[in-house]
Write a protein that holds these residues in place. Sequence first.
Motif, mmCIF file in Angstrom:
data_model
loop_
_atom_site.group_PDB
_atom_site.id
_atom_site.type_symbol
_atom_site.label_atom_id
_atom_site.label_comp_id
_atom_site.label_asym_id
_atom_site.label_seq_id
_atom_site.Cartn_x
_atom_site.Cartn_y
_atom_site.Cartn_z
ATOM 1 N N LEU A 1 0.823 -1.205 0.000
ATOM 2 C CA LEU A 1 0.000 0.000 0.000
ATOM 3 C C LEU A 1 0.860 1.259 0.000
ATOM 4 O O LEU A 1 0.555 2.236 -0.696
ATOM 5 C CB LEU A 1 -0.926 -0.008 1.227
ATOM 6 C CG LEU A 1 -2.003 -1.093 1.256
ATOM 7 C CD1 LEU A 1 -2.787 -1.018 2.556
ATOM 8 C CD2 LEU A 1 -2.933 -0.965 0.060
ATOM 9 N N LEU A 2 1.952 1.234 0.774
ATOM 10 C CA LEU A 2 2.843 2.391 0.814
ATOM 11 C C LEU A 2 3.509 2.628 -0.544
ATOM 12 O O LEU A 2 3.633 3.768 -0.999
ATOM 13 C CB LEU A 2 3.906 2.201 1.898
ATOM 14 C CG LEU A 2 3.411 2.316 3.347
ATOM 15 C CD1 LEU A 2 4.519 1.944 4.318
ATOM 16 C CD2 LEU A 2 2.902 3.722 3.631
ATOM 17 N N ILE A 3 3.942 1.541 -1.192
ATOM 18 C CA ILE A 3 4.564 1.663 -2.517
ATOM 19 C C ILE A 3 3.572 2.253 -3.516
ATOM 20 O O ILE A 3 3.905 3.156 -4.289
ATOM 21 C CB ILE A 3 5.077 0.292 -2.999
ATOM 22 C CG1 ILE A 3 6.285 -0.158 -2.160
ATOM 23 C CG2 ILE A 3 5.472 0.353 -4.476
ATOM 24 C CD1 ILE A 3 6.749 -1.558 -2.469
ATOM 25 N N LEU A 4 2.338 1.757 -3.502
ATOM 26 C CA LEU A 4 1.314 2.269 -4.416
ATOM 27 C C LEU A 4 1.018 3.738 -4.139
ATOM 28 O O LEU A 4 0.832 4.542 -5.068
ATOM 29 C CB LEU A 4 0.037 1.444 -4.286
ATOM 30 C CG LEU A 4 0.104 0.001 -4.808
ATOM 31 C CD1 LEU A 4 -1.206 -0.726 -4.515
ATOM 32 C CD2 LEU A 4 0.396 -0.022 -6.300
ATOM 33 N N TYR A 5 1.008 4.110 -2.853
ATOM 34 C CA TYR A 5 0.733 5.509 -2.493
ATOM 35 C C TYR A 5 1.818 6.429 -3.030
ATOM 36 O O TYR A 5 1.525 7.462 -3.660
ATOM 37 C CB TYR A 5 0.623 5.642 -0.978
ATOM 38 C CG TYR A 5 0.592 7.076 -0.504
ATOM 39 C CD1 TYR A 5 -0.561 7.854 -0.627
ATOM 40 C CD2 TYR A 5 1.730 7.666 0.051
ATOM 41 C CE1 TYR A 5 -0.580 9.170 -0.209
ATOM 42 C CE2 TYR A 5 1.715 8.984 0.468
ATOM 43 C CZ TYR A 5 0.557 9.728 0.343
ATOM 44 O OH TYR A 5 0.543 11.032 0.753
ATOM 45 N N PHE A 6 3.084 6.063 -2.771
ATOM 46 C CA PHE A 6 4.184 6.925 -3.214
ATOM 47 C C PHE A 6 4.298 6.971 -4.736
ATOM 48 O O PHE A 6 4.610 8.020 -5.311
ATOM 49 C CB PHE A 6 5.500 6.457 -2.591
ATOM 50 C CG PHE A 6 5.663 6.851 -1.153
ATOM 51 C CD1 PHE A 6 5.755 8.182 -0.801
ATOM 52 C CD2 PHE A 6 5.714 5.892 -0.154
ATOM 53 C CE1 PHE A 6 5.902 8.563 0.531
ATOM 54 C CE2 PHE A 6 5.859 6.260 1.175
ATOM 55 C CZ PHE A 6 5.956 7.594 1.522
ATOM 56 N N LEU A 7 4.040 5.829 -5.399
ATOM 57 C CA LEU A 7 4.087 5.829 -6.859
ATOM 58 C C LEU A 7 2.990 6.720 -7.442
ATOM 59 O O LEU A 7 3.214 7.441 -8.416
ATOM 60 C CB LEU A 7 3.958 4.399 -7.388
ATOM 61 C CG LEU A 7 5.168 3.477 -7.185
ATOM 62 C CD1 LEU A 7 4.877 2.095 -7.744
ATOM 63 C CD2 LEU A 7 6.405 4.065 -7.859
ATOM 64 N N THR A 8 1.807 6.663 -6.852
ATOM 65 C CA THR A 8 0.707 7.518 -7.309
ATOM 66 C C THR A 8 1.036 8.986 -7.089
ATOM 67 O O THR A 8 0.795 9.832 -7.961
ATOM 68 C CB THR A 8 -0.591 7.154 -6.563
ATOM 69 O OG1 THR A 8 -0.895 5.774 -6.782
ATOM 70 C CG2 THR A 8 -1.754 8.012 -7.052
ATOM 71 N N MET A 9 1.592 9.295 -5.911
ATOM 72 C CA MET A 9 1.966 10.671 -5.608
ATOM 73 C C MET A 9 3.025 11.173 -6.585
ATOM 74 O O MET A 9 2.921 12.281 -7.123
ATOM 75 C CB MET A 9 2.492 10.761 -4.173
ATOM 76 C CG MET A 9 2.929 12.161 -3.752
ATOM 77 S SD MET A 9 3.726 12.178 -2.140
ATOM 78 C CE MET A 9 5.260 11.293 -2.524
ATOM 79 N N GLU A 10 4.045 10.345 -6.833
ATOM 80 C CA GLU A 10 5.117 10.744 -7.743
ATOM 81 C C GLU A 10 4.615 10.890 -9.174
ATOM 82 O O GLU A 10 5.045 11.784 -9.904
ATOM 83 C CB GLU A 10 6.262 9.729 -7.696
ATOM 84 C CG GLU A 10 7.203 9.908 -6.532
ATOM 85 C CD GLU A 10 7.939 11.245 -6.561
ATOM 86 O OE1 GLU A 10 7.972 11.909 -7.615
ATOM 87 O OE2 GLU A 10 8.475 11.626 -5.526
#
Length: 212
Positions: free
Chosen positions: A39-48
């Motif tokens: 979930l954290l990886i998906l969040y940061f990838l979406t933000m980036e």
Amino acid sequence: MSGAGAHATMKDLLGKAARLLRDRRGVAAIEFAFIAPILLILYFLTMEASQAIETSKKVNRMSSMIGDLIAQQSAVDSCSLPAILQAANTTLLPYNRSSPKVIVTGIQITTDTPPIATVAWSYQVSGGQYGAGPEKAGDTTTMPSAIKTGGAFLIRVQSSLPYRPVIAWAAGDEKTLGLTSAFDNITMGATFYFSPRLTTTVTYSTLASPCP
């Protein structure tokens, strides 16, 4: 140990095993431990991804602004061009993890058949340093044939930015973080052509430093 004792011990072990299988305490914590990193990886990838898209749009706006400002001049020089480039550079803020490279070229198109695009002057900012562009006056340059009109003068603005994601950087030093390394240093760029608005050409001159 008698047969009855062994049987009782086995029955007790089976009972404990059955109770352990039925015990759901701690399952949520274990499941969260597996899911949280994803979930954290998906969040940061979406933000980036959203920030990268917005920065790419800003690179286009910066290029357009530079060309528009120069096209409104009848002449530019080694003092006015850096001022224009610095002003346009603010459109990238708050992004500041890398600096853009911008090449501004004055192009004179001959009346030959077919017309030939030649460099009248070239100026650039690269790595924060301002100076002459990579092409020299008189060099033949390439441009889309659709806008290569004989006798015309055009201003070309070429911008490029090595985008650096936040998740791949820390304290100003590059940090390779597995999957994020594939998204590090993404090159964004834009090229625009402008016609002079006040005169048929925009001249360039080098002034003695320091600038007034």
